[in-house]
Motif scaffolding. Structure first.
Motif, mmCIF file in Angstrom:
data_model
loop_
_atom_site.group_PDB
_atom_site.id
_atom_site.type_symbol
_atom_site.label_atom_id
_atom_site.label_comp_id
_atom_site.label_asym_id
_atom_site.label_seq_id
_atom_site.Cartn_x
_atom_site.Cartn_y
_atom_site.Cartn_z
ATOM 1 N N UNK A 29 17.139 1.338 -26.310
ATOM 2 C CA UNK A 29 17.075 0.027 -25.659
ATOM 3 C C UNK A 29 15.686 -0.320 -25.164
ATOM 4 N N UNK A 30 15.010 0.657 -24.539
ATOM 5 C CA UNK A 30 13.638 0.419 -24.060
ATOM 6 C C UNK A 30 12.698 0.088 -25.215
ATOM 7 N N UNK A 31 12.795 0.838 -26.300
ATOM 8 C CA UNK A 31 11.892 0.615 -27.427
ATOM 9 C C UNK A 31 12.171 -0.695 -28.151
ATOM 10 N N UNK A 32 13.431 -1.082 -28.266
ATOM 11 C CA UNK A 32 13.753 -2.374 -28.879
ATOM 12 C C UNK A 32 13.184 -3.501 -28.021
ATOM 13 N N UNK A 33 13.309 -3.376 -26.693
ATOM 14 C CA UNK A 33 12.751 -4.384 -25.791
ATOM 15 C C UNK A 33 11.236 -4.472 -25.931
ATOM 16 N N UNK A 34 10.556 -3.321 -26.052
ATOM 17 C CA UNK A 34 9.092 -3.321 -26.234
ATOM 18 C C UNK A 34 8.698 -4.013 -27.530
ATOM 19 N N UNK A 35 9.418 -3.729 -28.600
ATOM 20 C CA UNK A 35 9.098 -4.354 -29.890
ATOM 21 C C UNK A 35 9.281 -5.864 -29.800
ATOM 22 N N UNK A 36 10.334 -6.313 -29.134
ATOM 23 C CA UNK A 36 10.547 -7.760 -28.963
ATOM 24 C C UNK A 36 9.413 -8.388 -28.152
ATOM 25 N N UNK A 37 8.983 -7.702 -27.088
ATOM 26 C CA UNK A 37 7.879 -8.222 -26.274
ATOM 27 C C UNK A 37 6.597 -8.293 -27.087
ATOM 28 N N UNK A 38 6.312 -7.267 -27.899
ATOM 29 C CA UNK A 38 5.118 -7.288 -28.751
ATOM 30 C C UNK A 38 5.185 -8.438 -29.752
ATOM 31 N N UNK A 39 6.357 -8.645 -30.350
ATOM 32 C CA UNK A 39 6.499 -9.713 -31.351
ATOM 33 C C UNK A 39 6.332 -11.086 -30.708
ATOM 34 N N UNK A 40 6.959 -11.296 -29.550
ATOM 35 C CA UNK A 40 6.821 -12.606 -28.907
ATOM 36 C C UNK A 40 5.390 -12.814 -28.401
ATOM 37 N N UNK A 41 4.730 -11.748 -27.925
ATOM 38 C CA UNK A 41 3.338 -11.864 -27.499
ATOM 39 C C UNK A 41 2.418 -12.191 -28.661
ATOM 40 N N UNK A 42 2.650 -11.558 -29.803
ATOM 41 C CA UNK A 42 1.829 -11.848 -30.984
ATOM 42 C C UNK A 42 2.052 -13.275 -31.450
ATOM 43 N N UNK A 43 3.309 -13.745 -31.412
ATOM 44 C CA UNK A 43 3.601 -15.122 -31.815
ATOM 45 C C UNK A 43 2.926 -16.114 -30.876
ATOM 46 N N UNK A 44 3.005 -15.853 -29.569
ATOM 47 C CA UNK A 44 2.372 -16.749 -28.602
ATOM 48 C C UNK A 44 0.849 -16.760 -28.753
ATOM 49 N N UNK A 45 0.267 -15.589 -28.983
ATOM 50 C CA UNK A 45 -1.180 -15.512 -29.162
ATOM 51 C C UNK A 45 -1.602 -16.261 -30.431
ATOM 52 N N UNK A 46 -0.856 -16.095 -31.505
ATOM 53 C CA UNK A 46 -1.153 -16.803 -32.751
ATOM 54 C C UNK A 46 -1.029 -18.307 -32.555
ATOM 55 N N UNK A 47 -0.003 -18.730 -31.827
ATOM 56 C CA UNK A 47 0.194 -20.156 -31.568
ATOM 57 C C UNK A 47 -0.954 -20.721 -30.738
ATOM 58 N N UNK A 48 -1.430 -19.955 -29.758
ATOM 59 C CA UNK A 48 -2.552 -20.427 -28.921
ATOM 60 C C UNK A 48 -3.853 -20.501 -29.712
ATOM 61 N N UNK A 49 -4.102 -19.528 -30.579
ATOM 62 C CA UNK A 49 -5.352 -19.498 -31.329
ATOM 63 C C UNK A 49 -5.387 -20.528 -32.453
ATOM 64 N N UNK A 50 -4.248 -20.739 -33.127
ATOM 65 C CA UNK A 50 -4.232 -21.673 -34.252
ATOM 66 C C UNK A 50 -4.076 -23.125 -33.813
ATOM 67 N N UNK A 51 -3.401 -23.355 -32.695
ATOM 68 C CA UNK A 51 -3.215 -24.722 -32.221
ATOM 69 C C UNK A 51 -2.319 -25.514 -33.165
ATOM 70 N N UNK A 52 -2.769 -26.703 -33.588
ATOM 71 C CA UNK A 52 -1.923 -27.547 -34.442
ATOM 72 C C UNK A 52 -1.675 -26.955 -35.837
ATOM 73 N N UNK A 53 -2.560 -26.091 -36.289
ATOM 74 C CA UNK A 53 -2.356 -25.489 -37.607
ATOM 75 C C UNK A 53 -1.151 -24.547 -37.612
ATOM 76 N N UNK A 54 -0.714 -24.104 -36.435
ATOM 77 C CA UNK A 54 0.442 -23.209 -36.344
ATOM 78 C C UNK A 54 1.687 -23.893 -36.904
ATOM 79 N N UNK A 55 1.846 -25.190 -36.608
ATOM 80 C CA UNK A 55 3.012 -25.916 -37.122
ATOM 81 C C UNK A 55 2.965 -26.027 -38.636
ATOM 82 N N UNK A 56 1.758 -26.213 -39.196
ATOM 83 C CA UNK A 56 1.630 -26.276 -40.656
ATOM 84 C C UNK A 56 1.957 -24.938 -41.297
#
Length: 132
Positions: free
Chosen positions: A34-61
């Motif tokens: 359970x702890x490791x699954x939660x960590x993987x989810x946090x890493x994935x959502x953090x990577x998605x948020x970071x990618x969304x912040x860096x790409x800006x409008x291109x993220x939607x494309x």
């Protein structure tokens, strides 16, 4: 990801874990998982948020083709063919494959402009030589 996993599968996994790990180590193994699954989810959502912040409008494309692929995952070829064959696809006069003017009847007339009457006994159906 786990939408096809039901209660019987979970029960089999718990029983297998009980036999493999034993009753004394099973709770600690479940907590670790359970702890490791939660960590993987946090890493994935953090990577998605970071990618969304860096790409800006291109993220939607970038996201749109991925969503199209996700929609294809639930594609049912039988339903698509049934819809294509039995819906009124012939009513769309703008669709002409390869610029072809339409099916040609035996007498040289445009078969799409026929009166859609049933064929008489012995009458040959209209043929499109480009499609046969």
């Amino acid at each position: 990801m786990f939408e096809n996993v039901g209660w019987p599968e979970i029960l089999v996994l718990v029983l297998a874990g009980l036999f493999i790990l034993g009753p004394e180590r099973l709770p600690s193994a479940a907590a670790w998982l359970g702890r490791n699954v939660r960590k993987v989810r946090e890493y994935a959502s953090g990577a998605r948020d970071q990618l969304k912040n860096e790409l800006g409008p291109e993220y939607d494309e970038l996201r749109k083709p991925l969503e199209d692929l996700q929609r294809l995952r639930g594609f049912n070829p039988r339903a698509a063919m049934t819809k294509h064959l039995f819906d009124d696809v012939g009513d769309d006069s703008s669709y002409k494959p390869n610029g072809h003017p339409g099916p040609i009847g035996n007498n040289g007339t445009d078969a799409t402009k026929s009166d859609n009457r049933p064929l008489e006994a012995g009458e040959k159906p209209p043929v499109d030589p480009d499609l046969t």
